[in-house]
Design an enzyme around this catalytic site. Structure first.
Site, mmCIF file in Angstrom:
data_model
loop_
_atom_site.group_PDB
_atom_site.id
_atom_site.type_symbol
_atom_site.label_atom_id
_atom_site.label_comp_id
_atom_site.label_asym_id
_atom_site.label_seq_id
_atom_site.Cartn_x
_atom_site.Cartn_y
_atom_site.Cartn_z
ATOM 1 N N ASP A 7 0.848 -1.178 -0.003
ATOM 2 C CA ASP A 7 0.069 -0.055 -0.153
ATOM 3 C C ASP A 7 1.096 1.287 -0.014
ATOM 4 O OD1 ASP A 7 -2.351 1.614 0.292
ATOM 5 O OD2 ASP A 7 -2.015 1.495 2.607
ATOM 6 N N GLU A 9 -0.331 4.888 0.918
ATOM 7 C CA GLU A 9 -0.558 6.014 1.948
ATOM 8 C C GLU A 9 -0.608 5.190 3.331
ATOM 9 O OE1 GLU A 9 -3.642 9.085 1.256
ATOM 10 O OE2 GLU A 9 -3.757 8.032 -0.725
#
Length: 199
Positions: A7, A9
């Site tokens: 991922d 953020e």
């Protein structure tokens, strides 16, 4: 053969919408995928707030240009890329990601697109595919890769659970409590060691 799926953020860079909420003084924009599992609902909520306040892409990009990767993120990513292929799979948008990718050494990223009106207003969004993180991991597996995945939010759980090895990173206490079977780490050193062991 393996491929690491990360991922963006909350894992490598701070949350863009939280940064913009603080810059714009609109606390409602602090809501993220850590709080809302339904991504369409979350994005439509955000777009309505932007419209209400007359804010568009340029204002958000001004904030993004000031965002720096989390301390140690670039070094972590560099070490990881020495071990093999790494893909960032994010529900962010190409219009948001570009300046951040430069600061991270231009890793490969799969993300989505914002629909922008003639005046620069954000009128909608186009997802790359349904359940993009899980769908991408399944596609990689279908062409012979074993996936190792890590993320921090509800929208990362599918790719984490579907992978050969999956880890939570700097996640919420609630997610860690709800998914105690998933190893959870707070530092890049811990995550790197776990990925190396999984490889």
């Amino acid at each position: 053969m393996h491929i690491v799926c990360l991922d963006l953020e909350g894992v490598l860079v701070p949350e863009i919408w939280i940064a913009f909420a603080e810059a714009s003084g609109i606390p409602e924009l602090k809501r993220t995928t850590r709080d809302e599992p339904d991504y369409d609902k979350l994005m439509n909520y955000r777009l309505a707030i932007l419209k209400e306040h007359g804010l568009g892409l340029s204002e958000i990009q001004d904030t993004i240009r000031k965002i720096e990767p989390m301390e140690g993120a670039r070094e972590f990513l560099d070490e990881l890329r020495k071990l093999g292929q790494v893909i960032i799979i994010s529900d962010t948008f190409t219009q948001f990601a570009a300046p951040l990718m430069e600061k991270l050494g231009y890793p490969t990223i799969f993300c989505n697109e914002l629909i922008i009106g003639d005046g620069g207003e954000v009128t909608g969004f186009k997802m790359r595919c349904e359940k993009s993180k899980l769908t991408t991991v399944r596609a990689l597996q279908s062409i012979g890769f074993e996936t190792i995945a890590s993320g921090d939010s509800f929208n990362d759980l599918g790719m984490i659970q579907a992978s050969k090895a999956g880890f939570l990173f700097r996640s919420t206490e609630q997610i860690k409590k709800d998914y105690p079977e998933l190893p959870a780490f707070e530092t890049y050193d811990e995550l790197l060691a776990a990925i190396k062991e999984a490889i």
